[in-house]
Design an enzyme around this catalytic site. Sequence first.
Site, PDB file in Angstrom:
ATOM      1  CE  LYS A 197      -2.221 -10.889   8.566  1.00 17.68           C
ATOM      2  NZ  LYS A 197      -3.389 -10.667   8.138  1.00 17.68           N
ATOM      3  CE1 TYR A 211      -3.917  -2.022   0.476  1.00 17.92           C
ATOM      4  CE2 TYR A 211      -2.825  -3.454   1.924  1.00 17.92           C
ATOM      5  CZ  TYR A 211      -3.766  -3.072   0.831  1.00 17.92           C
ATOM      6  OH  TYR A 211      -4.811  -4.187   0.916  1.00 17.92           O
ATOM      7  CG  ASP A 249     -10.298 -14.331   7.817  1.00 15.12           C
ATOM      8  OD1 ASP A 249      -9.270 -14.909   8.454  1.00 15.12           O
ATOM      9  OD2 ASP A 249     -10.128 -13.473   6.954  1.00 15.12           O
ATOM     10  CE1 TYR A 299      -7.287  -5.972   3.644  1.00 15.42           C
ATOM     11  CE2 TYR A 299      -6.485  -7.726   4.985  1.00 15.42           C
ATOM     12  CZ  TYR A 299      -6.405  -7.296   4.018  1.00 15.42           C
ATOM     13  OH  TYR A 299      -5.317  -7.349   3.081  1.00 15.42           O
TER      14      TYR A 299
HETATM   15  C1  PLP Z   1      -4.196 -10.663   6.927  1.00 18.70           C
HETATM   16  C2  PLP Z   1      -5.369 -11.141   6.609  1.00 18.70           C
HETATM   17  C3  PLP Z   1      -5.858 -12.003   5.510  1.00 18.70           C
HETATM   18  C4  PLP Z   1      -4.963 -11.862   4.331  1.00 18.70           C
HETATM   19  O1  PLP Z   1      -3.886 -12.649   4.589  1.00 18.70           O
HETATM   20  P1  PLP Z   1      -2.666 -12.316   3.597  1.00 18.70           P
HETATM   21  O2  PLP Z   1      -1.632 -13.745   4.127  1.00 18.70           O
HETATM   22  O3  PLP Z   1      -2.058 -11.063   3.736  1.00 18.70           O
HETATM   23  O4  PLP Z   1      -3.185 -12.628   2.288  1.00 18.70           O
HETATM   24  C5  PLP Z   1      -7.022 -12.415   5.439  1.00 18.70           C
HETATM   25  N1  PLP Z   1      -7.980 -12.170   6.475  1.00 18.70           N
HETATM   26  C6  PLP Z   1      -7.575 -11.406   7.625  1.00 18.70           C
HETATM   27  C7  PLP Z   1      -8.454 -11.363   8.952  1.00 18.70           C
HETATM   28  C8  PLP Z   1      -6.352 -10.895   7.710  1.00 18.70           C
HETATM   29  O5  PLP Z   1      -5.832 -10.360   8.784  1.00 18.70           O
END
Ligand code: PLP
Length: 423
Positions: A272, A14, A243, A142
């Site tokens: 992550k 970004y 997520d 997000y």
């Molecule tokens: C960081 C994140 C993603 C995307 O993961 P990347 O490894 O950056 O593609 C998706 N969902 C959530 C909640 C995130 O924090």
Amino acid sequence: MSLDIDKRNIWHPYTSMVNPLTTYLIKKANRVHILLENGNSLIDGMSSWWAVIHGYNHPKLNEALKIQIDNFSHVMFGGLTHEPAIELTKRLLTILPESLDKFFYSDSGSVAVEVSMKMALQYFNAIGNKEKKEFITFRSGYFGDTWNAMSVCDPYTGMHKIFNGKLPIQNFINKPVINYNDEWDNSQISEIEKILSKKHSKIAGFILEPIVQGAGGMNFYHPNYLKIIRDLCNKYDILLIFDEIATGFGRTGKIFALEHANVTPDILNIGKAITGGYITFAATVTTKNIAETISNGENKVFMHGPTFMGNALACSVACASFDLLMSYNLKEMIRNIENIIKYHFNYAKEYKNVNDVRVLGAIGVIEMKKNVNIEEIQKLFVEKGIWVRPFGKLIYIMPSFIISNEELAFLCKKVLEVVETLD
Ligand SMILES: *Cc1c(COP(=O)(O)O)cnc(C)c1O
């Protein structure tokens, strides 16, 4: 010299190629210390975006990778398999809700989100429902930077506003207004019920970040939302997708944030921190029923298979990271971090330029009244010896779990010193 090439030729997240934000050249990182090329050392407040939960350069994680690299680093997952993937699965099964036991290993969080959305669509295709093609989510979410993940990020305040009108059109409900610690009130049900009762015949999946909305606003919301949404998804035959890419592996004080509500989704995304922040890796986990329904459907197979699926280095370091996590007294560890952050950050509630202060688990957020100038504030943090990267109005920390009390107190105090001077 090397920084010239960085500035001229390399895109950072970004940022602009014409007027890029300053980047800092690092030489080494160890535990919670980031050593810059110029000799300055910074205490890391970001865990490299939620991921480095055990700190940098951890001997156990290093060792796992060294052993695996001498064995093999990667083999195609098509037709071949390996111990690290099997071992990782065995481990994850012990911490996930019992019904989530079918794993799809991919290479990043955004891809995991794509995979989860494809699963939902293939599921309804398989049961002969051609109507259910859309998704619903909260505003301020997000979910990543790929196409379908972007379509469920907040459409206005999100990072992808300029793509509106080009992305698949999804359904949005207001972000949760009852905070994690607030008193619950049932009025929240009606808005969600209203839209689902009207649109359910078109909706395949409800995707959300349980308890903590991350990069879309750093909001911590009431666990009862998850219970209500679970019931409504059952009622209207909608798949519930969690997520937990940001919240998974202990960040909120539970191994998974879903444990705050004891709610099990139909599909779960994790990423992550899964490799302790060492290598990009993610997983989408679903139920026997969904996996078998897809496999008995028109396509017979699930239509996804990235080149680096099930990467062996990532799986082996993920196993080592898992074992470390299990060796901690996680609840105590995170509660201690939460208490220290709260103790310091509560002072910021008195600052005239601060709108809100919120802390949950190992996440501390100071929401300013105005957007901050990242370039300027980043310089101030670096001068103070800490690494913190705000966005919008949000100045937040999410340290490694292994940070010492003294290091954490230092980090918090320096954040406050900078916040106090902003107008
Ligand atoms: C960081 C994140 C993603 C995307 O993961 P990347 O490894 O950056 O593609 C998706 N969902 C959530 C909640 C995130 O924090």
